[in-house]
Enzyme design. Structure first.
Site, PDB file in Angstrom:
ATOM      1  N   TYR A  30       0.823  -1.242  -0.059  1.00 33.51           N
ATOM      2  CA  TYR A  30      -0.020   0.001  -0.034  1.00 33.51           C
ATOM      3  C   TYR A  30       0.778   1.338   0.083  1.00 33.51           C
ATOM      4  O   TYR A  30       1.963   0.989   0.355  1.00 33.51           O
ATOM      5  CB  TYR A  30      -1.210   0.079   1.189  1.00 33.51           C
ATOM      6  N   HIS A  99      -0.562 -21.181  -0.383  1.00 35.58           N
ATOM      7  CA  HIS A  99       0.582 -20.189   0.008  1.00 35.58           C
ATOM      8  C   HIS A  99       1.276 -19.892  -1.437  1.00 35.58           C
ATOM      9  O   HIS A  99       1.697 -18.763  -1.604  1.00 35.58           O
ATOM     10  CB  HIS A  99       1.703 -20.896   0.743  1.00 35.58           C
ATOM     11  N   LYS A 144       6.430  -1.777   2.014  1.00 34.87           N
ATOM     12  CA  LYS A 144       5.240  -1.255   2.623  1.00 34.87           C
ATOM     13  C   LYS A 144       4.091  -2.188   2.564  1.00 34.87           C
ATOM     14  O   LYS A 144       3.165  -2.266   1.821  1.00 34.87           O
ATOM     15  CB  LYS A 144       4.696   0.260   2.083  1.00 34.87           C
ATOM     16  N   GLU A 176      13.148   2.869  13.567  1.00 35.84           N
ATOM     17  CA  GLU A 176      11.953   3.695  13.139  1.00 35.84           C
ATOM     18  C   GLU A 176      11.093   3.624  14.186  1.00 35.84           C
ATOM     19  O   GLU A 176      11.019   2.940  15.201  1.00 35.84           O
ATOM     20  CB  GLU A 176      11.544   3.525  11.840  1.00 35.84           C
ATOM     21  N   LEU A 200      11.279   1.526   6.871  1.00 35.64           N
ATOM     22  CA  LEU A 200      10.577   1.953   5.680  1.00 35.64           C
ATOM     23  C   LEU A 200      11.184   3.079   4.963  1.00 35.64           C
ATOM     24  O   LEU A 200      11.453   4.104   5.982  1.00 35.64           O
ATOM     25  CB  LEU A 200       9.172   2.293   5.963  1.00 35.64           C
TER      26      LEU A 200
END
Length: 290
Positions: A30, A99, A144, A176, A200
């Protein structure tokens, strides 16, 4: 108005099959893109990061950048707020639960918009509280991914004690935040952890470093130790929706003198100036990115 697999519709009418791999496996990625005065902020950089995430999960991009831009323009125009937060979401699609990657399946593409609310003035004036926790997420945090349960649990730890964010530590170093990037000011130097698989690559993170470089603010991109975090003069939180935010309490103790510091004030003003320039039609990327 939202977009789902070729159609624009009210969000109440949107439906996704239960066998969508995003629902079954969290198999998707996303992006969140801020919009100011109906203009997406750093769109090229966001779409570049989307491509990186898609490459990371071996999923072909369903649209060109031009097509993404057109879809996002339609969503922006179809929603009321001038300032918006765009959310776009791509999964591997609908297939029998297995999977292994399915063959010949169309990705699911979903885009929605919410009003982008400015951070409360009180947060900017007094700062926010954060806690620390061990970073127990997977080793591809540069993707992400929509499978955010570890981040959700880590962020909830902060919410449970009335804090805004959880600063993550791994093997003695900061990575982070649970939903943000973190900067530390130590001895007058802005410290940023390097981009790697443990964090990220934030778009606002990039802007902050570009501003520091352009304005000759002392800064270093390197590993930041837990000791430096706990003895920092200032700690800053950055994200697309919160922009730049001062953390003035960490684990119940004051950061520096417990008030937003000079580095925050400078970078926050520079960020607002830059944002205004971009929204007036100026360049969205600095010359000679650092």
């Amino acid at each position: 108005m939202i977009y789902l697999n070729g159609d624009f519709m009210p969000i109440e009418e949107a439906r996704v099959p239960v066998l969508d791999r995003g629902f079954i496996f969290g198999d998707g990625v996303y992006e969140v893109i801020p919009v100011y005065s109906r203009k997406p902020f750093r769109l090229a950089e966001h779409l570049h990061r989307l491509q990186h995430s898609l490459d990371g999960i071996r999923l072909s991009n369903p649209h060109s950048n031009k097509e993404w831009s057109h879809l996002l323009e339609r969503i922006i125009a179809g929603n009321e707020s001038d300032d918006q937060s765009l959310y776009l979401h791509v999964t591997r699609g609908v297939a029998k639960r297995d999977h292994a990657f399915p063959k010949g399946v169309m990705p699911t593409v979903f885009i929605m918009s919410n009003p982008l609310l400015a951070p409360p003035a009180e947060w900017l004036a007094t700062g926010v509280a954060a806690i620390t926790a061990s970073d127990n997420r997977w080793l591809r945090c540069d993707i992400k991914a929509i499978s955010l349960l570890p981040n959700v649990l880590l962020r909830q730890m902060a919410v449970d004690v009335g804090a805004i964010e959880t600063v993550l530590l791994r093997e003695g170093f900061m990575t982070e935040g649970a939903a943000s990037n973190i900067f530390v000011i130590k001895d007058g130097i802005l410290l940023a952890p390097p981009k790697n698989h443990l964090m990220l690559p934030g778009i606002t993170y990039d802007v902050v470093l570009e501003l520091a470089f352009a304005n000759e603010i002392p800064h270093e991109v390197r590993e930041v130790s837990e000791y430096e975090v706990r003895t920092a003069q200032e700690i800053l939180l950055t994200s697309s929706t919160k922009e730049i935010m001062p953390i003035t309490r960490l684990d119940g103790k004051s950061v520096g003198d417990g008030r937003p510091g000079a580095m925050f004030a400078l970078l926050h003003q520079l960020y607002q100036n830059y944002k205004s320039t971009v929204m007036r039609g100026g360049t969205s990327t600095f010359e000679g990115n650092h």
